[in-house]
Write a protein that holds these residues in place. Structure first.
Motif, PDB file in Angstrom:
ATOM      1  N   HIS A 139       0.843  -1.375   0.209  1.00  0.00           N
ATOM      2  CA  HIS A 139      -0.155  -0.075  -0.014  1.00  0.00           C
ATOM      3  C   HIS A 139       0.729   1.137   0.037  1.00  0.00           C
ATOM      4  N   ASN A 140       2.162   1.123   0.396  1.00  0.00           N
ATOM      5  CA  ASN A 140       2.910   2.399   0.315  1.00  0.00           C
ATOM      6  C   ASN A 140       3.548   2.820  -0.967  1.00  0.00           C
ATOM      7  N   VAL A 141       3.396   2.102  -2.030  1.00  0.00           N
ATOM      8  CA  VAL A 141       4.004   2.534  -3.052  1.00  0.00           C
ATOM      9  C   VAL A 141       3.098   3.529  -3.714  1.00  0.00           C
ATOM     10  N   ARG A 142       3.786   4.783  -4.068  1.00  0.00           N
ATOM     11  CA  ARG A 142       2.960   5.495  -4.694  1.00  0.00           C
ATOM     12  C   ARG A 142       2.474   5.608  -6.115  1.00  0.00           C
ATOM     13  N   VAL A 143       1.306   5.440  -6.602  1.00  0.00           N
ATOM     14  CA  VAL A 143       1.120   5.240  -8.105  1.00  0.00           C
ATOM     15  C   VAL A 143       0.556   6.447  -8.625  1.00  0.00           C
ATOM     16  N   ILE A 144       1.058   6.950  -9.726  1.00  0.00           N
ATOM     17  CA  ILE A 144       0.707   8.036 -10.373  1.00  0.00           C
ATOM     18  C   ILE A 144       0.332   8.034 -11.872  1.00  0.00           C
ATOM     19  N   THR A 145      -0.940   8.515 -12.573  1.00  0.00           N
ATOM     20  CA  THR A 145      -1.096   8.596 -13.668  1.00  0.00           C
ATOM     21  C   THR A 145      -0.832   9.811 -14.307  1.00  0.00           C
ATOM     22  N   ARG A 146       0.405   9.596 -15.013  1.00  0.00           N
ATOM     23  CA  ARG A 146       1.072  10.871 -15.829  1.00  0.00           C
ATOM     24  C   ARG A 146       2.078  10.592 -16.879  1.00  0.00           C
ATOM     25  N   ASP A 147       2.249  11.489 -17.593  1.00  0.00           N
ATOM     26  CA  ASP A 147       3.530  11.070 -18.634  1.00  0.00           C
ATOM     27  C   ASP A 147       4.612  10.946 -17.966  1.00  0.00           C
ATOM     28  N   GLY A 148       5.412   9.926 -18.120  1.00  0.00           N
ATOM     29  CA  GLY A 148       6.574   9.446 -17.419  1.00  0.00           C
ATOM     30  C   GLY A 148       7.829  10.395 -17.653  1.00  0.00           C
ATOM     31  N   ALA A 149       7.764  11.225 -18.853  1.00  0.00           N
ATOM     32  CA  ALA A 149       8.501  12.021 -19.377  1.00  0.00           C
ATOM     33  C   ALA A 149       8.566  13.368 -18.344  1.00  0.00           C
ATOM     34  N   GLU A 150       7.508  13.530 -17.492  1.00  0.00           N
ATOM     35  CA  GLU A 150       7.455  14.720 -16.667  1.00  0.00           C
ATOM     36  C   GLU A 150       7.920  14.215 -15.307  1.00  0.00           C
ATOM     37  N   GLY A 151       7.990  13.069 -14.968  1.00  0.00           N
ATOM     38  CA  GLY A 151       8.452  12.655 -13.629  1.00  0.00           C
ATOM     39  C   GLY A 151       7.694  12.906 -12.508  1.00  0.00           C
ATOM     40  N   ALA A 152       8.149  13.184 -11.465  1.00  0.00           N
ATOM     41  CA  ALA A 152       7.232  13.616 -10.231  1.00  0.00           C
ATOM     42  C   ALA A 152       8.265  14.289  -9.305  1.00  0.00           C
ATOM     43  N   PRO A 153       8.176  15.522  -9.788  1.00  0.00           N
ATOM     44  CA  PRO A 153       9.248  16.469  -8.818  1.00  0.00           C
ATOM     45  C   PRO A 153       8.683  16.680  -7.557  1.00  0.00           C
TER      46      PRO A 153
END
Length: 399
Positions: A139-153
């Motif tokens: 459950h602790n893994v963070r999952v984000i729907t986003r273009d991977g080229a943007e990353g997650a700053p």
């Protein structure tokens, strides 16, 4: 459904890890994670034996049948994790959520004090990854729907970044989001071939210290390659990078022009790889491309590359040469390596391929050194190597 001892998940998983260990060294933490995380639970619609075989398991496809996402084969998963060198407490970003399996391995390796953020551009993929991770207790893994080229700053900087989709370029966003001294492991594509590469971040550039042959579903939003057929029946296709001045019109029907066949002194056995010849060509020749021939082209003798779907070739205006092999009947189980050229300078191009075959033959396991400078970063004048320009990165390759 009852399972026998031989087909129980634990037994299949143990055999999977033992099979990997027979071909490569694994650090104890990586081996332990592979033995612990239940891969079959991330591909619930696949037969349990498929989950632990040495194969990719396709999980999502586009309407036209091309692959969108899959669970990569266990050997490349293990190799990339090994190269990533994860330590407890690391903050990790993954580009390409897949089934969630790789994120579970990352979370196992970084431990309770670390953080894992996985991104994917497709909402169906992230929904399935989230479901699989929750079902298996991650459950602790963070999952984000986003273009991977943007990353997650917003969750960085990261100690490690791993990319599990085929990348043709290295976005500068990944450079900015990786901590100094951090490691980026990604399947990087250039001149028609893909290698999993480990890059260390230095003050102004990346430096490679590991490469591994691989193939991955390509990352969306990086249209870095063109492809076109070069014969009237559309049986033979060239794949080339956008920075290469390939004149497809001039190459039409080149396979029916002057033909030169040249053979090297190098031979291989049935289980010996020769893929690094392609790497040698990319370090010396700007005209290195990928050639692909349909079965009809091979049967008729129009085009007979070493591997029909993917072999290196050289192009120069209206001429072409490609890498080929032939069976040695006086030495069963062995093949001789060579090149076939077509067009006015086809013989010279074939000669250049044979020269690189001989160079490879002197050290068959050597990989090139790769330095990558983000666009906008000054390149020192003493940097050596064949320059390959991409929109976000300049690659320098040399042996």
């Amino acid at each position: 459904m009852p399972t026998s001892t031989d087909t129980a998940p634990e037994a299949l998983r143990a055999r999977m890890v033992d099979r990997i260990l027979a071909t490569q060294h694994l650090t104890p933490p990586v081996e332990g994670a592979l033995r612990q995380v239940e891969r079959h639970r991330y591909v619930p619609n696949a037969p349990i034996t498929d989950a632990y075989n040495e194969q990719a398991v396709i999980t999502h496809t586009f309407p036209d049948g091309t692959h969108l996402s899959c669970a990569s084969g266990p050997t490349i998963v293990a190799a990339m994790l090994n190269a990533l060198d994860i330590q407890p407490g690391h903050r990790i970003m993954e580009i390409g959520a897949g089934t969630g399996y790789n994120a579970a391995l990352l979370a196992t390796l970084t431990g309770t004090d670390g953080e894992v953020t996985t991104l994917d551009i497709n909402a169906d993929v992230t929904a399935a990854a989230r479901r699989n991770l929750d079902t298996t207790g991650f459950h602790n893994v963070r999952v984000i729907t986003r273009d991977g080229a943007e990353g997650a700053p917003e969750h960085g900087p990261y100690d490690r970044i791993i990319v599990t989709v085929g990348a043709w370029d290295i976005p500068t966003t990944w450079w900015h989001q990786l901590a100094p001294g951090g490691r980026l492991v990604l399947p990087l594509r250039w001149r028609g071939t893909t290698r999993a590469v480990a890059l260390v971040k230095h003050d102004d550039h990346w430096e490679s210290d590991w490469m591994f042959l691989c193939g991955f579903v390509p990352m969306l939003g990086q249209p870095g390659e063109h492809h076109a057929t070069i014969d009237p029946q559309h049986l033979v296709t060239l794949h080339y990078d956008t920075d290469q001045p390939v004149n497809i019109d001039a190459l039409q029907n080149v396979l029916n022009r002057d033909k030169t066949t040249m053979w090297s002194q190098a031979t291989v056995g049935s289980q010996e790889p020769f893929d690094r010849i392609w790497l040698h060509l990319t370090t010396v020749d700007d005209g290195t491309v990928r050639i692909q021939a349909d079965q009809q082209a091979i049967t008729t003798g129009l085009c007979t590359p070493a591997i029909a779907t993917r072999s290196p070739a050289l192009v120069q205006h209206d001429s072409l040469a490609y890498f080929t092999i032939r069976r040695l009947h006086d030495n069963p189980g062995h093949w001789q390596l060579g090149a076939i050229g077509h067009g006015p300078t086809g013989e010279q191009l074939a000669t250049r391929i044979v020269e690189q075959i001989h160079t490879w033959d002197h050290d068959r396991t050597a990989d090139p050194h790769l330095a990558a400078y983000p666009t906008g970063t000054p390149v020192p004048p003493d940097v050596q190597g064949k320059l390959i320009n991409k929109p976000h990165t300049r690659l320098y390759l040399r042996y």
